[in-house]
Design a protein around this motif. Structure first.
Motif, short mmCIF file in Angstrom:
data_model
loop_
_atom_site.label_atom_id
_atom_site.label_comp_id
_atom_site.label_asym_id
_atom_site.label_seq_id
_atom_site.Cartn_x
_atom_site.Cartn_y
_atom_site.Cartn_z
N ARG A 71 14.13 18.85 10.82
CA ARG A 71 15.17 18.95 11.85
C ARG A 71 15.50 17.62 12.49
NH1 ARG A 71 14.46 23.51 15.93
NH2 ARG A 71 16.69 23.19 16.08
N PHE A 72 14.51 16.73 12.62
CA PHE A 72 14.72 15.44 13.28
C PHE A 72 14.10 14.33 12.42
CE2 PHE A 72 14.53 18.71 16.55
CZ PHE A 72 15.68 18.44 17.28
N PRO A 73 14.73 14.01 11.28
CA PRO A 73 14.12 13.04 10.37
C PRO A 73 14.07 11.63 10.98
CG PRO A 73 16.30 13.66 9.61
CD PRO A 73 15.97 14.56 10.74
N GLY A 74 14.96 11.30 11.91
CA GLY A 74 14.98 9.97 12.49
C GLY A 74 13.73 9.67 13.30
N LEU A 75 13.08 10.70 13.84
CA LEU A 75 11.86 10.49 14.62
C LEU A 75 10.70 10.05 13.75
CD1 LEU A 75 11.88 13.55 17.05
CD2 LEU A 75 12.26 11.15 17.62
N PHE A 76 10.75 10.40 12.45
CA PHE A 76 9.64 10.16 11.56
C PHE A 76 9.91 9.02 10.59
CE2 PHE A 76 9.40 14.51 13.02
CZ PHE A 76 8.09 14.60 13.46
N ALA A 77 11.01 8.31 10.78
CA ALA A 77 11.34 7.20 9.89
C ALA A 77 10.41 6.02 10.20
CB ALA A 77 12.80 6.77 10.06
N ALA A 78 10.00 5.32 9.18
CA ALA A 78 9.06 4.21 9.36
C ALA A 78 9.70 2.95 9.77
CB ALA A 78 8.29 3.98 8.09
N ALA B 24 13.81 24.16 23.14
CA ALA B 24 15.03 24.40 22.36
C ALA B 24 14.76 24.30 20.86
CB ALA B 24 16.11 23.41 22.77
N GLY B 25 13.88 23.49 20.45
CA GLY B 25 13.59 23.34 19.03
C GLY B 25 12.34 22.50 18.83
N ARG B 26 11.70 22.70 17.70
CA ARG B 26 10.51 21.91 17.39
C ARG B 26 10.92 20.61 16.75
NH1 ARG B 26 6.42 24.87 14.09
NH2 ARG B 26 5.30 22.98 14.61
N MET B 27 10.19 19.59 17.05
CA MET B 27 10.47 18.26 16.50
C MET B 27 9.78 18.14 15.15
SD MET B 27 12.33 16.87 18.73
CE MET B 27 12.77 17.05 20.43
N THR B 28 10.42 18.68 14.11
CA THR B 28 9.85 18.64 12.76
C THR B 28 10.62 17.61 11.93
OG1 THR B 28 11.32 20.38 11.98
CG2 THR B 28 9.19 21.07 12.90
#
Length: 171
Positions: free
Chosen positions: A164-171, A157-161
């Protein structure tokens, strides 16, 4: 997820004799129809005397009775729910409605199951089904109805970039 059936419906189903009849209410929507078509599988109450019309009142909407055969959508493992709705061909307008459905424009069908004694309590509901094929002859009109298969959904459905998904990359 399985449908939850009310205690009232389960008691009626297990009784030797009951006046609680399951009623299938059908709503058909199509761009060629000026208003949705409402149909009931049971002559629950008299709607009018002249002309004589029976049907079911459900949440303020009148579903006129038609001679109908309906099987509830199946629940097969590897296919979307599907069913066939068969209506007795008692009016020439029924076949005309089937002929007006052109390829690429599907009718949307909702099926609701209620009990005749409690028509405002929904026992089961199948929404946003679509007519995939219609046929008719002198005796009956049939609609093959199915849900959209899950395999038709785009994947992925979409790439996890990051954008688009800043919460996945939060430290």
């Amino acid at each position: 997820m399985p449908n939850v059936v009310s205690l009232h419906a389960r008691l009626a189903a297990n009784e030797d004799q009951t006046d609680q009849v399951p009623v299938v209410l059908v709503t058909i929507r199509h761009p060629s129809l000026s208003a949705p078509a409402y149909l009931s599988s049971d002559p629950t109450v008299r709607i009018s005397a002249d002309p004589l019309v029976y049907g079911t009142r459900h949440q303020g909407i009148v579903y006129p009775f038609v001679l109908m055969g309906a099987v509830l959508p199946d629940d097969e493992k590897d296919s979307p729910p599907k069913t066939t709705l068969t209506l007795e061909n008692v009016d020439s307008d029924m076949a005309k409605a089937i002929r007006s459905i052109t390829p690429g424009t599907y009718a949307t069908v909702d099926m609701t199951v209620v009990l005749a004694g409690t028509p405002d309590i929904i026992e089961a509901r199948y929404t946003n089904l679509r007519s995939v094929r219609g046929s008719y002859d002198a005796a009956q009109v049939s609609l093959d109805i199915s849900a959209e298969p899950l395999t038709a959904e785009p994947w992925p459905a979409g790439r996890m970039t990051v954008s688009r998904f800043p919460g996945l990359f939060a430290a």
